[in-house]
Design a protein around this motif. Structure first.
Motif, mmCIF file in Angstrom:
data_model
loop_
_atom_site.group_PDB
_atom_site.id
_atom_site.type_symbol
_atom_site.label_atom_id
_atom_site.label_comp_id
_atom_site.label_asym_id
_atom_site.label_seq_id
_atom_site.Cartn_x
_atom_site.Cartn_y
_atom_site.Cartn_z
ATOM 1 N N SER A 20 2.094 -2.536 8.341
ATOM 2 C CA SER A 20 2.687 -1.643 7.336
ATOM 3 C C SER A 20 2.929 -2.337 6.001
ATOM 4 O O SER A 20 3.070 -1.678 4.976
ATOM 5 N N THR B 246 -4.157 -2.400 1.189
ATOM 6 C CA THR B 246 -5.299 -1.615 1.652
ATOM 7 C C THR B 246 -6.467 -2.547 1.957
ATOM 8 O O THR B 246 -6.663 -3.545 1.279
ATOM 9 N N ARG C 25 -0.922 4.980 10.885
ATOM 10 C CA ARG C 25 -1.108 6.044 11.892
ATOM 11 C C ARG C 25 -2.592 6.266 12.218
ATOM 12 O O ARG C 25 -2.950 6.499 13.373
ATOM 13 N N ASP D 291 0.864 -1.182 0.000
ATOM 14 C CA ASP D 291 0.000 0.000 0.000
ATOM 15 C C ASP D 291 0.901 1.233 0.000
ATOM 16 O O ASP D 291 1.649 1.451 0.958
ATOM 17 N N PRO D 292 0.869 2.059 -1.062
ATOM 18 C CA PRO D 292 1.743 3.230 -1.092
ATOM 19 C C PRO D 292 1.437 4.236 0.025
ATOM 20 O O PRO D 292 2.295 5.016 0.401
ATOM 21 N N ASP D 293 0.216 4.188 0.578
ATOM 22 C CA ASP D 293 -0.160 5.082 1.673
ATOM 23 C C ASP D 293 -0.132 4.359 3.015
ATOM 24 O O ASP D 293 -0.905 4.678 3.924
ATOM 25 N N PHE D 294 0.762 3.374 3.149
ATOM 26 C CA PHE D 294 0.808 2.549 4.356
ATOM 27 C C PHE D 294 0.991 3.384 5.621
ATOM 28 O O PHE D 294 0.371 3.095 6.645
ATOM 29 N N GLU D 295 1.830 4.416 5.573
ATOM 30 C CA GLU D 295 2.093 5.181 6.785
ATOM 31 C C GLU D 295 0.835 5.876 7.295
ATOM 32 O O GLU D 295 0.524 5.824 8.487
ATOM 33 N N ALA D 296 0.095 6.507 6.416
ATOM 34 C CA ALA D 296 -1.142 7.181 6.823
ATOM 35 C C ALA D 296 -2.146 6.171 7.362
ATOM 36 O O ALA D 296 -2.824 6.427 8.368
ATOM 37 N N ARG D 297 -2.251 5.002 6.727
ATOM 38 C CA ARG D 297 -3.186 3.967 7.184
ATOM 39 C C ARG D 297 -2.803 3.454 8.571
ATOM 40 O O ARG D 297 -3.648 3.310 9.451
#
Length: 149
Positions: free
Chosen positions: A75, A79, A15, A7-13
């Motif tokens: 991480s 998604t 957090r 998931d390229p947005d793993f950090e936001a997910r």
């Protein structure tokens, strides 16, 4: 070990998921670092987390170590998935005394059904660290269930 997140947005997910845990807020814990396969959680040592000899209760070390390891595993997930702990073992190595505890969780071996993780928990006094606990366990990916509250 280098891991490539699905998931390229793993950090936001990761957090956002952490922010939905009232227990971490109760323990004075914050997520300070999120990288693919590695997460660090720092906790103050709230007075309510002390045991009878004045050290932090093992439950505090376990809670932040388990969460750091779990979010390290999370991480790497695609998604729409989260992680739950299937099994976690803790070795208590020294009393937890100081200003804060720092837990760093890491993925040892990711898998489609099981992910093997570990975490180190350190106590800090004036910047000096003492390793107080070592955790190792197994995480299981599950479909994300959106909160109803």
């Amino acid at each position: 070990m280098d891991f490539t997140p699905k998931d390229p947005d793993f950090e936001a997910r990761v957090r956002a998921s952490f922010a939905r845990q009232p227990m971490m807020e109760t323990l004075g814990a914050t997520m300070t670092d999120v990288r693919p396969g590695t997460v660090t959680i720092v906790s103050t040592i709230p007075p309510g987390t002390l045991q009878q000899q004045g050290s932090t209760h093992a439950g505090l070390a376990f809670s932040i170590g388990d969460s750091a390891a779990g979010y390290a595993a999370s991480s790497l997930l695609p998604t729409g998935n989260e992680i739950v702990t299937s099994e976690m073992k803790i070795h208590l190595l020294a009393p937890g005394r100081g200003e804060r505890l720092v837990a760093t969780g890491r993925v040892i071996r990711p898998g489609r059904r099981l992910t093997i993780v570990e975490a180190d928990v350190w106590s800090e006094i004036a910047g000096a660290r003492t390793l107080i606990a070592k955790l190792m366990g197994t995480m299981v990916p599950v479909p994300l269930v959106e909160p109803t509250t």
